[in-house]
Design an enzyme around this catalytic site. Structure first.
Site, PDB file in Angstrom:
ATOM      1  N   ASN A  85       0.843  -1.197   0.000  1.00  0.00           N
ATOM      2  CA  ASN A  85       0.000   0.000   0.000  1.00  0.00           C
ATOM      3  C   ASN A  85       0.873   1.240   0.000  1.00  0.00           C
ATOM      4  O   ASN A  85       1.865   1.320   0.738  1.00  0.00           O
ATOM      5  CB  ASN A  85      -0.903  -0.022   1.230  1.00  0.00           C
ATOM      6  CG  ASN A  85      -1.591   1.295   1.478  1.00  0.00           C
ATOM      7  OD1 ASN A  85      -1.064   2.129   2.204  1.00  0.00           O
ATOM      8  ND2 ASN A  85      -2.737   1.500   0.877  1.00  0.00           N
ATOM      9  N   ASP A  86       0.516   2.244  -0.810  1.00  0.00           N
ATOM     10  CA  ASP A  86       1.423   3.378  -0.980  1.00  0.00           C
ATOM     11  C   ASP A  86       1.598   4.203   0.287  1.00  0.00           C
ATOM     12  O   ASP A  86       2.681   4.757   0.528  1.00  0.00           O
ATOM     13  CB  ASP A  86       0.981   4.257  -2.156  1.00  0.00           C
ATOM     14  CG  ASP A  86      -0.442   4.772  -2.019  1.00  0.00           C
ATOM     15  OD1 ASP A  86      -1.121   4.436  -1.027  1.00  0.00           O
ATOM     16  OD2 ASP A  86      -0.889   5.505  -2.929  1.00  0.00           O
ATOM     17  N   CYS A 130     -17.601   7.849  -1.261  1.00  0.00           N
ATOM     18  CA  CYS A 130     -16.144   7.733  -1.286  1.00  0.00           C
ATOM     19  C   CYS A 130     -15.714   6.999  -2.553  1.00  0.00           C
ATOM     20  O   CYS A 130     -16.503   6.283  -3.176  1.00  0.00           O
ATOM     21  CB  CYS A 130     -15.667   6.975  -0.053  1.00  0.00           C
ATOM     22  SG  CYS A 130     -13.873   6.728   0.056  1.00  0.00           S
ATOM     23  N   GLU A 168      -6.306   2.045   7.555  1.00  0.00           N
ATOM     24  CA  GLU A 168      -7.055   2.738   6.511  1.00  0.00           C
ATOM     25  C   GLU A 168      -7.810   3.926   7.104  1.00  0.00           C
ATOM     26  O   GLU A 168      -9.034   3.935   7.222  1.00  0.00           O
ATOM     27  CB  GLU A 168      -8.009   1.776   5.813  1.00  0.00           C
ATOM     28  CG  GLU A 168      -7.328   0.765   4.909  1.00  0.00           C
ATOM     29  CD  GLU A 168      -6.678   1.414   3.692  1.00  0.00           C
ATOM     30  OE1 GLU A 168      -6.977   2.588   3.419  1.00  0.00           O
ATOM     31  OE2 GLU A 168      -5.866   0.739   3.024  1.00  0.00           O
ATOM     32  N   CYS A 171     -14.034   4.456  -2.714  1.00  0.00           N
ATOM     33  CA  CYS A 171     -14.071   3.005  -2.493  1.00  0.00           C
ATOM     34  C   CYS A 171     -15.450   2.430  -2.745  1.00  0.00           C
ATOM     35  O   CYS A 171     -15.627   1.214  -2.748  1.00  0.00           O
ATOM     36  CB  CYS A 171     -13.619   2.668  -1.077  1.00  0.00           C
ATOM     37  SG  CYS A 171     -14.819   3.099   0.212  1.00  0.00           S
ATOM     38  N   HIS A 223     -10.753   5.508   5.276  1.00  0.00           N
ATOM     39  CA  HIS A 223     -12.018   4.781   5.154  1.00  0.00           C
ATOM     40  C   HIS A 223     -12.640   4.489   6.512  1.00  0.00           C
ATOM     41  O   HIS A 223     -13.521   3.630   6.622  1.00  0.00           O
ATOM     42  CB  HIS A 223     -11.798   3.522   4.326  1.00  0.00           C
ATOM     43  CG  HIS A 223     -11.267   3.843   2.965  1.00  0.00           C
ATOM     44  ND1 HIS A 223     -12.045   4.382   1.969  1.00  0.00           N
ATOM     45  CD2 HIS A 223      -9.997   3.784   2.460  1.00  0.00           C
ATOM     46  CE1 HIS A 223     -11.294   4.612   0.894  1.00  0.00           C
ATOM     47  NE2 HIS A 223     -10.056   4.259   1.171  1.00  0.00           N
TER      48      HIS A 223
END
Length: 420
Positions: free
Chosen positions: A205-206, A268, A255, A270, A258
């Protein structure tokens, strides 16, 4: 792939299996301490790790024999008795790694040596919008070949590659559950990249890359526990506990973007509603920008529109100011939740949105302070560290360095067991 394009190959004595042996674990401690300073003596390694001098001497001898560390040339400190102290250092030419970060319009890359020195940096264009897994694999392979050509090294000189991807990523499995960079869910990106590269590839994950970059090269070197929060076209977080990246039991923790702040709230990226990201990320602010911006900017890219919105706020446009202020308050509330859950000593803010001070000014910090648990102690230190796009690539390279170090130490553990 054509033979002329090449496949990354490296004849190194590392395997993909890492043995969880005590020797390998202690060697990891030694390597971690050595990475915290350009040079260090064995007695200081012993003091910082708690390992006995004899154990440190044995481990450093093994690490030197494996070509991972070396004597620091010309650095000998006299002592009152016994042998003089000789400093050690990581051997930079032991391995080369490449870090890469997939973004909306480009892939940013960096080559680092084993000591963590940056040798080259480059960008490679990436089409906007979602890609197929095969297209993404081809783009990453081209970006890797280009930076190798720039640096003048062969593809076979690369020992490991780290790649950062936005979204929900299971790094150890190389699985991307969801990312706006892909046209589908559950992409086994590790398998895709294995078709291009024979050296180990580490997918992450960045936002975790920012935490790794801060841990290895930035403000995180000063503390054992900290949180890195990234804000740009998404909101991410990386958590470091006891100098180790924390991912969660399913590798999908941290996260922040989120976490839910409103029932049935804003949509969002997502697909769910009420996420914090849906109120503070760049796309969230731009949803309201049409009320402020010149209609001629409707077709401009996100960066140009964000800059125009920011200039309007600076010029005193009340609606533009309200857009930033509301996002800032929500961001401050999110930071307060981070403090209340993790109680970090340091929060590092990074990402392109940090060029808009409304998102981290005193009003944001006041909102955070107003919503954290009140105790008779100082709140955590909050710092802004905008390194630019190369920061992400360096974090990916640090991930690769950590990965190949563990693989090398696992191989070293196997050799020690065989010798015994």
């Amino acid at each position: 792939m054509n033979a002329g394009e090449g496949v990354l190959q490296k004849d190194v004595s590392i395997s993909r299996a890492v043995l969880p042996e005590a020797g390998a674990s202690n060697a990891s401690l030694v390597m971690a301490v050595m990475r915290s300073a350009p040079e260090i003596a064995r007695v200081d390694i012993s003091r910082q790790t708690g390992l006995s001098p004899a154990t440190v001497t044995s481990l450093t001898s093994d690490l030197m024999a494996a070509g991972l560390i070396e004597d620091a040339p010309g650095h000998v400190e006299p002592t009152r008795r016994g042998r003089p102290r000789v400093n050690l250092r990581i051997r930079g030419d032991a391995h080369l790694v490449i870090g890469a970060k997939m973004a909306d319009h480009r892939i940013t890359t960096a080559i680092l040596d084993f000591a963590g020195n940056t040798l080259a940096e480059a960008e490679y264009p990436m089409p906007a919008g979602a890609s197929t897994p095969a297209q993404a694999g081809d783009l990453v392979a081209r970006a890797v070949r280009r930076i190798c050509d720039m640096h003048g090294c062969a593809l076979g000189d690369i020992s490991g590659i780290g790649l950062g991807v936005p979204g929900f990523v299971d790094g150890p499995r190389g699985l991307v559950h969801w990312s706006r960079s892909f046209d589908r869910r559950d992409v086994r990106l590790g398998d895709v990249l294995a078709q291009h590269f024979e050296c180990p590839v580490f997918v992450e994950n960045d936002a975790n890359l920012i935490a790794m970059a801060e841990l290895w090269f930035g403000m995180g070197r000063e503390v054992r526990d900290f949180v890195a929060v990234t804000l740009e076209n998404g909101l991410g977080m990386g958590i470091v506990i006891d100098r180790k990246l924390y991912r969660g039991s399913r590798r999908r923790g941290a996260e922040l973007g989120h976490t839910k702040v409103a029932l049935d709230g804003a949509l969002c990226s997502c697909g769910q509603r009420g996420c914090l990201e849906a109120y503070v990320a760049e796309y969230a602010l731009l949803r309201e920008a049409n009320l402020v911006l010149d209609p001629d900017l409707a077709g401009a890219d996100a960066e140009a529109r964000m800059d125009a919105l920011y200039k309007a706020a600076q010029s005193g446009n009340a609606r533009a100011l309200e857009i930033f202020r509301r996002a800032g308050r929500m961001f401050g509330l999110g930071l307060a939740n981070v403090v209340n859950i993790f109680d970090p000593s340091l929060i590092v803010l990074s990402g392109t949105a940090m060029r808009y001070e409304y998102l981290y000014d005193q009003a944001v910090l006041d909102e955070m302070h107003a919503n954290i648990i009140k105790v008779d102690d100082t709140p955590p230190d909050v710092r802004v560290h905008e390194w630019g796009d190369v920061l992400w690539a360096k974090g990916a390279a640090a991930m690769a360095l950590e990965g190949i170090t563990e693989l090398a130490l696992g191989s070293l553990g196997q050799s020690r067991s065989a010798a015994e």
